[in-house]
Motif scaffolding. Structure first.
Motif, PDB file in Angstrom:
ATOM      1  N   CYS A  35     -37.622  96.002 -24.937  1.00  0.00           N
ATOM      2  CA  CYS A  35     -36.462  95.635 -25.541  1.00  0.00           C
ATOM      3  C   CYS A  35     -35.441  96.780 -25.990  1.00  0.00           C
ATOM      4  O   CYS A  35     -35.876  97.615 -26.710  1.00  0.00           O
ATOM      5  N   ARG A  36     -34.228  96.777 -25.011  1.00  0.00           N
ATOM      6  CA  ARG A  36     -33.415  97.875 -25.424  1.00  0.00           C
ATOM      7  C   ARG A  36     -34.017  99.502 -25.361  1.00  0.00           C
ATOM      8  O   ARG A  36     -33.667 100.524 -26.226  1.00  0.00           O
ATOM      9  N   GLY A  42     -29.618  99.584 -18.186  1.00  0.00           N
ATOM     10  CA  GLY A  42     -28.418  99.542 -19.180  1.00  0.00           C
ATOM     11  C   GLY A  42     -27.501 100.002 -18.341  1.00  0.00           C
ATOM     12  O   GLY A  42     -26.910 100.080 -17.234  1.00  0.00           O
ATOM     13  N   SER A  56     -25.721 102.331 -23.552  1.00  0.00           N
ATOM     14  CA  SER A  56     -26.414 101.110 -24.170  1.00  0.00           C
ATOM     15  C   SER A  56     -27.591 100.731 -23.352  1.00  0.00           C
ATOM     16  O   SER A  56     -27.294 100.493 -22.000  1.00  0.00           O
ATOM     17  N   TYR A  57     -28.671 100.290 -23.721  1.00  0.00           N
ATOM     18  CA  TYR A  57     -29.866  99.843 -22.994  1.00  0.00           C
ATOM     19  C   TYR A  57     -29.841  98.300 -23.150  1.00  0.00           C
ATOM     20  O   TYR A  57     -29.377  97.532 -24.135  1.00  0.00           O
ATOM     21  N   ASN A  58     -30.302  97.523 -22.352  1.00  0.00           N
ATOM     22  CA  ASN A  58     -30.439  96.072 -22.147  1.00  0.00           C
ATOM     23  C   ASN A  58     -31.427  95.375 -22.969  1.00  0.00           C
ATOM     24  O   ASN A  58     -32.423  95.984 -23.331  1.00  0.00           O
ATOM     25  N   SER A  59     -30.982  94.187 -23.804  1.00  0.00           N
ATOM     26  CA  SER A  59     -31.676  93.337 -24.472  1.00  0.00           C
ATOM     27  C   SER A  59     -32.868  92.663 -23.685  1.00  0.00           C
ATOM     28  O   SER A  59     -32.401  92.449 -22.344  1.00  0.00           O
ATOM     29  N   CYS A  68     -33.072  90.248 -30.765  1.00  0.00           N
ATOM     30  CA  CYS A  68     -32.257  89.587 -29.762  1.00  0.00           C
ATOM     31  C   CYS A  68     -31.688  88.124 -30.606  1.00  0.00           C
ATOM     32  O   CYS A  68     -31.083  87.547 -29.825  1.00  0.00           O
ATOM     33  N   THR A 385     -33.591 103.389 -28.144  1.00  0.00           N
ATOM     34  CA  THR A 385     -32.955 102.166 -28.315  1.00  0.00           C
ATOM     35  C   THR A 385     -31.362 102.235 -28.189  1.00  0.00           C
ATOM     36  O   THR A 385     -30.756 103.066 -28.094  1.00  0.00           O
ATOM     37  N   ALA A 386     -30.847 100.906 -28.043  1.00  0.00           N
ATOM     38  CA  ALA A 386     -29.313 100.699 -27.772  1.00  0.00           C
ATOM     39  C   ALA A 386     -28.449 100.832 -29.086  1.00  0.00           C
ATOM     40  O   ALA A 386     -29.036 101.155 -30.238  1.00  0.00           O
TER      41      ALA A 386
END
Length: 388
Positions: A35-36, A42, A56-59, A68, A385-386
């Motif tokens: 996650c992230r 992202g 920003s990285y994806n969840s 989340c 992390t995001a």
């Protein structure tokens, strides 16, 4: 601060190697680990005004991931606001005895479904009884499987309105205190749950493994049922909410809660995890518990629900059948304003959560259009992390 993700990244692979996990546990664990991070891809955001870059990285969007749930909860709250009535609401909790916990874990889908069924029928039938209310109610139920110490503790939270729609189309208000006595509730619930449990057993819908294998003998299972019939089950009702707006915010805390939030984790050191918990048996005092990393992971994974299992359900007037028409009548009878359902943007929800307007550049404050460059999925060198 340490997070569930950090614990999984550090000890997860070793835990998987030495223990047998279900497919859904593997998937949840893997999703939380990624996650992230760059593993999920992202985007890179570039401000056209000053050239500032933000990544920003994806969840993972897994419903068991502590990171989340905040945004999912806010979306759910916005969608539920139009279902509220201008009446008092009660919070009712139904719990099965500890003696059933292991049986429930070995038959999660069957027993959790049965739990929802017994709770819904209990509230619906007693509310329809003229002795208590004599009306149809609409309520929401949420399944939780954990206690504060992360042990297996299946129970259902219900938000119940203080009134209902009678058979002749009139609104009937309940008493100020909950309209069904707690003793009546737990006896009705106990009878229904054990009746359906016995049916499941006779239809061979239950499995018994390990220390529960003896229950495959009909006489032993009958002895268990007899002992459970003689116990007083735990059902309690909290005081009514001050107003309808408090209801949905309160319920939102329960609907998207996971076994433990990252905020409760105090430290990760020397192969142990320390976290805060509330001891309800000791005057609700806050305490600190330390577990080995492997035991923490084991307890967390106990609460991964079966794939596709619905943990938030609506009944009665809030059920899907003719819901819109029934609610319209109830709102007219309770003088509830009709609210238009406006779709709230994701950016606005994030702003509500973190107090920042992400439509503005954090460097120059510009709200001009920015370029977004997609970042492909790749193995992470570090756990990045995001921003969100």
């Amino acid at each position: 601060m340490a997070e569930v993700q950090d614990i999984f990244l550090k000890y997860g692979n070793n835990y998987r190697t030495n223990r047998k996990l279900t497919l859904v546990q593997h998937k949840a664990m893997s999703a939380i680990q990624k996650c992230r991070t760059s593993q999920l891809g992202g985007h890179k955001e570039i401000c056209d005004n000053c050239g500032h870059t933000r990544i920003s990285y994806n969840s993972c969007r897994n419903r068991h991931c502590p990171k989340c749930q905040a945004l999912a909860k806010e979306r759910w709250i916005e969608n539920q606001k139009s279902n509220l009535l201008n009446v008092g609401y009660f919070h009712v909790v139904f719990t099965i005895p500890d003696a059933l916990n292991l049986l429930a874990y070995q038959n999660q889908k069957a027993v959790y479904t049965l739990l929802f069924k017994a709770v819904a029928e209990t509230l619906d039938e007693l509310a329809s009884d003229k002795k208590y209310l004599g009306a149809k109610i609409g309520f929401s139920s949420v399944l939780h499987t954990w206690g504060q110490n992360l042990m297996h503790h299946p129970h259902i939270h219900c938000i119940v309105p203080g009134g209902g729609l009678s058979s002749i189309g009139k609104w009937v208000n309940s008493r100020k205190k909950f309209f069904i006595p707690v003793k009546v509730l737990f006896r009705k619930f106990r009878g229904k749950f054990l009746y359906y449990l016995k049916q499941f057993c006779s239809q061979n819908k239950l499995e018994f493994h390990g220390s529960q294998a003896y229950l495959s003998d009909d006489r032993e299972f009958g002895t268990l049922l007899t002992s459970l019939y003689s116990k007083e089950w735990i059902v309690y009702c909290k005081p009514p909410f001050k107003n309808a707006s408090c209801v949905i915010e309160y319920l939102g805390r329960y609907t998207h809660r996971v076994a433990i939030s990252n905020k409760r984790i105090v430290s990760l050191a020397k192969d142990t995890v320390t976290f805060k918990w509330r001891d309800y048996k000791d005057d609700n005092k806050y305490k600190v518990m330390t577990l080995s990393a492997n035991e923490f992971i084991r307890r967390f994974l106990i609460h991964i629900l079966p794939s596709g299992f619905i943990k938030i359900r609506h009944y009665g007037l809030l059920g899907n059948r003719n819901k819109t028409a029934k609610l319209k009548i109830c709102k007219q009878l309770t003088c509830t304003p009709l609210l238009s359902q406006e779709k709230v943007s994701t950016l606005r929800l994030i702003q509500k959560l973190i107090g920042k307007d992400l439509s503005k550049c954090p460097n120059c404050g510009s709200v001009k259009p920015r370029r977004f460059l997609s970042l492909g999925k790749s193995p992470p060198i570090t756990n990045q992390t995001a921003c969100i």
